[in-house]
Scaffold this motif. Structure first.
Motif, PDB file in Angstrom:
ATOM      1  N   LEU A 258       3.695   7.795  -4.620  1.00 17.17           N
ATOM      2  CA  LEU A 258       4.605   7.308  -3.586  1.00 17.17           C
ATOM      3  C   LEU A 258       4.585   5.789  -3.469  1.00 17.17           C
ATOM      4  CD1 LEU A 258       3.923   9.921  -0.763  1.00 17.17           C
ATOM      5  CD2 LEU A 258       5.902   9.835  -2.283  1.00 17.17           C
ATOM      6  N   THR A 259       3.420   5.188  -3.646  1.00 18.02           N
ATOM      7  CA  THR A 259       3.290   3.729  -3.517  1.00 18.02           C
ATOM      8  C   THR A 259       2.856   3.071  -4.824  1.00 18.02           C
ATOM      9  OG1 THR A 259       1.051   4.051  -2.647  1.00 18.02           O
ATOM     10  CG2 THR A 259       2.839   3.779  -1.046  1.00 18.02           C
ATOM     11  N   ASP A 260       2.848   3.818  -5.917  1.00 23.80           N
ATOM     12  CA  ASP A 260       2.481   3.277  -7.225  1.00 23.80           C
ATOM     13  C   ASP A 260       3.620   2.388  -7.738  1.00 23.80           C
ATOM     14  OD1 ASP A 260       1.869   2.796  -9.912  1.00 23.80           O
ATOM     15  OD2 ASP A 260       0.997   4.790 -10.192  1.00 23.80           O
ATOM     16  N   PRO A 261       3.335   1.130  -8.094  1.00 23.22           N
ATOM     17  CA  PRO A 261       4.389   0.233  -8.596  1.00 23.22           C
ATOM     18  C   PRO A 261       5.092   0.763  -9.842  1.00 23.22           C
ATOM     19  CG  PRO A 261       2.400  -0.995  -8.070  1.00 23.22           C
ATOM     20  CD  PRO A 261       2.035   0.451  -7.988  1.00 23.22           C
ATOM     21  N   LEU A 262       4.476   1.731 -10.513  1.00 25.40           N
ATOM     22  CA  LEU A 262       5.090   2.304 -11.711  1.00 25.40           C
ATOM     23  C   LEU A 262       6.378   3.050 -11.366  1.00 25.40           C
ATOM     24  CD1 LEU A 262       4.773   2.881 -14.771  1.00 25.40           C
ATOM     25  CD2 LEU A 262       3.511   4.947 -14.152  1.00 25.40           C
ATOM     26  N   PHE A 263       6.459   3.592 -10.149  1.00 27.12           N
ATOM     27  CA  PHE A 263       7.635   4.361  -9.743  1.00 27.12           C
ATOM     28  C   PHE A 263       8.428   3.522  -8.738  1.00 27.12           C
ATOM     29  CE2 PHE A 263       4.275   7.374 -10.846  1.00 27.12           C
ATOM     30  CZ  PHE A 263       4.919   8.127 -11.822  1.00 27.12           C
ATOM     31  N   VAL A 264       9.470   2.914  -9.226  1.00 27.96           N
ATOM     32  CA  VAL A 264      10.162   1.890  -8.431  1.00 27.96           C
ATOM     33  C   VAL A 264      11.356   2.412  -7.642  1.00 27.96           C
ATOM     34  CG1 VAL A 264       9.424   0.065  -9.981  1.00 27.96           C
ATOM     35  CG2 VAL A 264      11.598   1.226 -10.414  1.00 27.96           C
ATOM     36  N   ARG A 265      11.858   3.609  -7.968  1.00 28.73           N
ATOM     37  CA  ARG A 265      13.053   4.077  -7.277  1.00 28.73           C
ATOM     38  C   ARG A 265      13.137   5.599  -7.313  1.00 28.73           C
ATOM     39  NH1 ARG A 265      17.220   5.065 -11.115  1.00 28.73           N
ATOM     40  NH2 ARG A 265      16.603   4.434 -13.220  1.00 28.73           N
ATOM     41  N   ARG A 331       2.188   5.796   4.356  1.00 31.28           N
ATOM     42  CA  ARG A 331       0.864   5.388   4.817  1.00 31.28           C
ATOM     43  C   ARG A 331      -0.065   6.600   4.777  1.00 31.28           C
ATOM     44  NH1 ARG A 331       3.388   2.318  10.098  1.00 31.28           N
ATOM     45  NH2 ARG A 331       4.460   4.303  10.269  1.00 31.28           N
ATOM     46  N   ALA A 332      -1.189   6.470   4.098  1.00 30.23           N
ATOM     47  CA  ALA A 332      -2.122   7.587   3.929  1.00 30.23           C
ATOM     48  C   ALA A 332      -3.011   7.744   5.151  1.00 30.23           C
ATOM     49  CB  ALA A 332      -2.950   7.384   2.667  1.00 30.23           C
ATOM     50  N   LEU A 333      -2.396   7.932   6.297  1.00 31.62           N
ATOM     51  CA  LEU A 333      -3.129   8.098   7.547  1.00 31.62           C
ATOM     52  C   LEU A 333      -3.287   9.582   7.861  1.00 31.62           C
ATOM     53  CD1 LEU A 333      -1.206   5.502   9.773  1.00 31.62           C
ATOM     54  CD2 LEU A 333      -3.443   5.185   8.696  1.00 31.62           C
ATOM     55  N   PRO A 334      -4.342   9.954   8.577  1.00 31.96           N
ATOM     56  CA  PRO A 334      -4.397  11.324   9.084  1.00 31.96           C
ATOM     57  C   PRO A 334      -3.127  11.626   9.884  1.00 31.96           C
ATOM     58  CG  PRO A 334      -6.498  10.230   9.417  1.00 31.96           C
ATOM     59  CD  PRO A 334      -5.537   9.172   8.942  1.00 31.96           C
ATOM     60  N   ALA A 335      -2.663  12.859   9.801  1.00 34.72           N
ATOM     61  CA  ALA A 335      -1.366  13.202  10.388  1.00 34.72           C
ATOM     62  C   ALA A 335      -1.294  12.899  11.880  1.00 34.72           C
ATOM     63  CB  ALA A 335      -1.059  14.677  10.128  1.00 34.72           C
ATOM     64  N   GLY A 336      -2.345  13.208  12.614  1.00 33.75           N
ATOM     65  CA  GLY A 336      -2.332  12.929  14.043  1.00 33.75           C
ATOM     66  C   GLY A 336      -2.245  11.447  14.332  1.00 33.75           C
ATOM     67  N   GLU A 337      -2.963  10.652  13.545  1.00 27.36           N
ATOM     68  CA  GLU A 337      -2.911   9.204  13.722  1.00 27.36           C
ATOM     69  C   GLU A 337      -1.533   8.668  13.372  1.00 27.36           C
ATOM     70  OE1 GLU A 337      -5.100   5.166  11.966  1.00 27.36           O
ATOM     71  OE2 GLU A 337      -6.076   7.133  11.740  1.00 27.36           O
ATOM     72  N   LEU A 338      -0.934   9.219  12.325  1.00 31.31           N
ATOM     73  CA  LEU A 338       0.410   8.782  11.944  1.00 31.31           C
ATOM     74  C   LEU A 338       1.407   9.052  13.069  1.00 31.31           C
ATOM     75  CD1 LEU A 338       2.437   7.671   9.913  1.00 31.31           C
ATOM     76  CD2 LEU A 338       2.597   9.956   8.902  1.00 31.31           C
ATOM     77  N   VAL A 339       1.313  10.202  13.703  1.00 33.94           N
ATOM     78  CA  VAL A 339       2.204  10.507  14.829  1.00 33.94           C
ATOM     79  C   VAL A 339       2.044   9.464  15.926  1.00 33.94           C
ATOM     80  CG1 VAL A 339       2.688  12.137  16.696  1.00 33.94           C
ATOM     81  CG2 VAL A 339       2.340  12.984  14.362  1.00 33.94           C
ATOM     82  N   GLU A 340       0.818   9.110  16.249  1.00 33.54           N
ATOM     83  CA  GLU A 340       0.576   8.121  17.300  1.00 33.54           C
ATOM     84  C   GLU A 340       1.110   6.745  16.911  1.00 33.54           C
ATOM     85  OE1 GLU A 340      -0.308   8.781  20.255  1.00 33.54           O
ATOM     86  OE2 GLU A 340      -0.757  10.893  19.853  1.00 33.54           O
TER      87      GLU A 340
END
Length: 354
Positions: A258-265, A331-340
């Motif tokens: 998802l965030t690897d520069p190899l995959f640009v689009r 963002r590789a955050l825990p799901a609950g933290e991402l919601v917050e």
């Protein structure tokens, strides 16, 4: 989100039902516990497999959640086109030292829909959403009588009107930016790539129907949630944003990509499933996308072994890396933290606009 889904979730955030393993009970539970609405994906599972996941999720959270179903596909599929694509993929099977699916996949098209619907009518869940079509008025009425809120995925004003006429409680308006499959009700190859952007589509649907709207498509930040709410949606559905969470069942290679520069689009492709779906552009998509027929879910089953073998070999170039246009913001955050975090961003944006 009280007006959209009967007060089932205090936050206007829905975790998208991502079929294929990403939307697992741990992810949905974490999202629900954080105050958003978690979803399980019924697609590509047996009816019992779906029910076992529902039971597991109920053991992880007492909060409301949703289950998504794929509508049966009724369009004619040309067996010769599927066989021609099988020949196109012969080199892939040899490379990954695996075999392609059996010839009888051409007759596989309903994903166990009737059995899954029967389970959800007998043992209701708070929300059921539908993709790839609109259920019958009788099915929607049955779920409504069971106390279930129904949501139909739509990609056009016409589809939204169909959902309203059939008795859906809400629509999930999916823009062209969305990762994974486009939820169009009619799979028309002539319409590939002609979908409407989310903000424009939300505004159009808002003026066309009286149903609550859940907006989906490329949403990764609280500021974007604020934008779709301002455009007329009651809630925002995010898939790719939750894909990178540790609770997600997505393959580690998929999360990294998802965030690897190899995959640009990203691009819409039929290469992996036979239906338009947005994913990160990789070798498989470039080499086979132009030749893939409109044959869903036959192509999905045809390529399943190849995708599994590529993952086992640690090769993301042969995997279906579904992702929305906003994937670089993952963002590789825990799901609950991402919601917050999303809710804090939403509140900040709304305060600035006052």
């Amino acid at each position: 989100m009280s007006t959209a889904l009967n007060g089932l979730s205090p936050y206007p955030i829905v975790q998208a039902p991502m079929a294929g393993g990403a939307s697992c009970p741990p992810l949905a539970a974490a999202v629900c516990e954080a105050g958003a609405l978690g979803f399980l994906a019924g697609g590509y599972k047996t009816a019992d497999g779906m029910y076992q996941e529902v039971k597991r999720l109920r053991g992880l959270t007492r909060r409301p959640f949703g289950v998504n179903l794929f509508l049966p596909q009724t369009a004619y599929v040309d067996p010769a086109a599927v066989e021609a694509y099988r020949g196109q993929l012969a080199g892939e099977a040899s490379w990954y030292e695996t075999s392609l699916a059996a010839d009888d996949i051409v007759g596989t098209c309903d994903d166990g829909y009737d059995a899954k619907l029967a389970i959800l009518l007998e043992d209701p869940v708070p929300v059921v959403s539908f993709t790839f079509g609109c259920p019958t008025p009788a099915a929607l009425a049955g779920l409504r009588a069971a106390g279930t809120c129904t949501v139909v995925t739509v990609t056009s004003v016409e589809e939204a009107r169909t959902a309203q006429a059939a008795g859906a409680a809400a629509v999930c308006v999916q823009g062209i930016e969305a990762g994974g499959h486009q939820g169009t009700h009619r799979d028309d190859p002539q319409a590939d790539g002609t979908g409407v952007g989310l903000l424009a589509l939300v505004a159009q649907v808002r003026e066309a129907v009286a149903l609550p709207i859940v907006a989906a498509g490329g949403l990764m930040r609280g500021s974007q949630i604020a934008a779709v709410l301002a455009a007329g949606a009651e809630a925002a559905q995010l898939g790719t944003a939750f894909l990178a969470c540790p609770e997600s069942g997505a393959h580690a290679l998929h999360k990294k990509a998802l965030t690897d520069p190899l995959f640009v689009r990203t691009e819409l492709t039929r290469a992996f499933s036979g239906r338009p779906a947005r994913g990160l552009v990789n070798r498989f998509m470039r080499e086979h996308g132009p030749y893939a027929p409109a044959a869903y879910p036959q192509v999905h089953y045809l390529t399943a072994g190849l995708r599994k073998a590529a993952a086992a070999a640690g090769d993301p170039q042969g995997m279906a890396l579904w992702a929305g246009q906003g994937h670089r913001l993952a963002r590789a955050l825990p799901a609950g933290e991402l919601v917050e975090v999303l809710m804090a961003e939403l509140a900040e944006t709304q305060m600035r606009s006052v």
